[in-house]
Design an enzyme around this catalytic site. Sequence first.
Site, PDB file in Angstrom:
ATOM      1  N   ARG A  14      -6.622   4.037  -3.839  1.00  0.00           N
ATOM      2  CA  ARG A  14      -5.553   4.858  -4.422  1.00  0.00           C
ATOM      3  C   ARG A  14      -4.303   4.728  -3.541  1.00  0.00           C
ATOM      4  O   ARG A  14      -3.416   3.939  -3.844  1.00  0.00           O
ATOM      5  CB  ARG A  14      -6.012   6.324  -4.559  1.00  0.00           C
ATOM      6  N   GLU A  15      -4.282   5.438  -2.411  1.00  0.00           N
ATOM      7  CA  GLU A  15      -3.132   5.280  -1.494  1.00  0.00           C
ATOM      8  C   GLU A  15      -2.971   3.808  -1.105  1.00  0.00           C
ATOM      9  O   GLU A  15      -1.857   3.286  -1.074  1.00  0.00           O
ATOM     10  CB  GLU A  15      -3.356   6.128  -0.237  1.00  0.00           C
ATOM     11  N   HIS A  74      -6.949  10.607  -8.749  1.00  0.00           N
ATOM     12  CA  HIS A  74      -5.828  11.356  -8.184  1.00  0.00           C
ATOM     13  C   HIS A  74      -4.764  11.480  -9.258  1.00  0.00           C
ATOM     14  O   HIS A  74      -4.291  10.473  -9.775  1.00  0.00           O
ATOM     15  CB  HIS A  74      -5.311  10.532  -6.997  1.00  0.00           C
ATOM     16  N   THR A 171       3.244  13.852   3.790  1.00  0.00           N
ATOM     17  CA  THR A 171       3.653  12.771   2.902  1.00  0.00           C
ATOM     18  C   THR A 171       4.620  11.778   3.547  1.00  0.00           C
ATOM     19  O   THR A 171       4.601  10.592   3.228  1.00  0.00           O
ATOM     20  CB  THR A 171       4.297  13.393   1.642  1.00  0.00           C
ATOM     21  N   HIS A 200       0.381  10.557   6.631  1.00  0.00           N
ATOM     22  CA  HIS A 200       1.090   9.270   6.740  1.00  0.00           C
ATOM     23  C   HIS A 200       1.437   8.985   8.202  1.00  0.00           C
ATOM     24  O   HIS A 200       1.445   9.876   9.044  1.00  0.00           O
ATOM     25  CB  HIS A 200       2.316   9.267   5.828  1.00  0.00           C
ATOM     26  N   HIS A 294      -9.899  -6.056  36.475  1.00  0.00           N
ATOM     27  CA  HIS A 294     -10.604  -5.554  35.289  1.00  0.00           C
ATOM     28  C   HIS A 294     -11.860  -6.377  35.030  1.00  0.00           C
ATOM     29  O   HIS A 294     -12.934  -5.839  34.764  1.00  0.00           O
ATOM     30  CB  HIS A 294      -9.683  -5.609  34.064  1.00  0.00           C
TER      31      HIS A 294
HETATM   32  C1  HCA Z   1       1.321  10.250  -3.611  1.00  0.00           C
HETATM   33  C2  HCA Z   1       1.554  11.249  -2.520  1.00  0.00           C
HETATM   34  C3  HCA Z   1       0.408  11.509  -1.584  1.00  0.00           C
HETATM   35  C4  HCA Z   1      -0.580  12.509  -2.145  1.00  0.00           C
HETATM   36  C5  HCA Z   1      -1.557  13.052  -1.156  1.00  0.00           C
HETATM   37  C6  HCA Z   1      -2.545  14.037  -1.691  1.00  0.00           C
HETATM   38  C7  HCA Z   1       1.104  12.077  -0.330  1.00  0.00           C
HETATM   39  O1  HCA Z   1       1.505   9.053  -3.353  1.00  0.00           O
HETATM   40  O2  HCA Z   1       0.970  10.647  -4.699  1.00  0.00           O
HETATM   41  O3  HCA Z   1      -2.781  14.101  -2.885  1.00  0.00           O
HETATM   42  O4  HCA Z   1      -3.144  14.755  -0.870  1.00  0.00           O
HETATM   43  O5  HCA Z   1       1.127  11.384   0.685  1.00  0.00           O
HETATM   44  O6  HCA Z   1       1.603  13.192  -0.420  1.00  0.00           O
HETATM   45  O7  HCA Z   1      -0.251  10.310  -1.242  1.00  0.00           O
HETATM   46 CU    CU Z   2       0.061   9.573   0.655  1.00  0.00          CU
END
Ligand code: HCA
Ligand code: CU
Length: 377
Positions: A14-15, A74, A171, A200, A294
């Site tokens: 997903r991400e 998601h 985020t 992030h 080392h």
């Molecule tokens: C996105 C944003 C998200 C969502 C994270 C979450 C973020 O790309 O939709 O649902 O917990 O970083 O806020 O990845």
């Molecule tokens: Cu994210």
Amino acid sequence: MPFEHYSIIESTLREGEQFSTATFSTADKQQIAAMLDDFGVEMIEMTSPCASPQSESDIRAVVDMGLNARILTHIRCHRDDALRALDTGVHGVDVVIGTSPQLMQHSHGKSIRQIIDTAWDVLSFIREQRPDIILRFSTEDSFRSRESDLLRVYLAVADMGLVDRLGVADTVGVASPDQVERLVGQLVRLTGLDVEFHGHNDSGCAIANACAALVGGATHIDTSVLGIGERNGITPLGGLVARLYTLNRAYVEKYHLPLLPELDALIASLCQIQIPFNNYITGASAFIHKAGIHAKAVLADPTTYEAINPADFGMRREISIGHRLTGWNAVRDRADQLGLTIDDDNLRQITRRIKAQADNAPLGLDEVDHLLRENAR
Ligand code: HCA
Ligand code: CU
């Protein structure tokens, strides 16, 4: 203990798909999901079915694999998205809506009151349709949101009694570990619900923040393989594992650690990138020891300069020899490996030669071996 009962929500599918060079085919997604499942992650998050027709059919394809990991998708906080998500047969739905002034203005234009009303509408709809589904509600950009707004939303959602888990998202990668620990701790105390952290890495705190979330009582941490995601990504799976391992190896024993190099290599290859040289555990230099001091200590006992045992991950340590910082212990060890008998005076002399020669250019291992063979009895 916060580190003993946590789950990984693996979001490479997903991400990770939001990473600049990631485009996974159905077969790629199945291969990634199978490997993550073998590794032992508890949950796998997949792109919204609303993203594209293939995104929708890929969720079904992965659900149909019957993995141990729970499959989540998601979605935005919309009824239409929810309906499509439920239709795929996923085990869980992660709902997200922005609460920072920036996102409230430019993403959805809703007020806090409207966010709460929409959350009720969507979450109650999902619960009615699928009473058994794993349901999470998250605020996007939690750490640039006004604290009073955040707490209003989270407390209202918790009071609805509809979700299993609340999500906190850094985020844009601006949160510090103490901020994360504090917010997560507040949510755990105020709601008693499971809490997930998604962080992030824009300012390099994604791993530290994930650990701070666990200290604060978080139950779920989002990762992606190599940390891929929007911009420079999120908490990397391998980095989180490295961090927890160094706290206590027992915290990661539930995972099949030797699969990590394969996972990192697979994602690097599918995204046409290199594994960074300094990557946690799987980077090319992660277990190379160079300076003579080392090398000597590591040869006597690797724990002198290694917090992580490479063998636990199917990786190997390497002693670098052909350079000006080398020492005779490293040279002697190489002679032993080659089964050569060379007395100490001779070894020290060879070491001096290597150092002098390496002042011009480092020697390859074959050149070091040649010198050793020449001087062996
Ligand atoms: C996105 C944003 C998200 C969502 C994270 C979450 C973020 O790309 O939709 O649902 O917990 O970083 O806020 O990845
Ligand atoms: Cu994210």
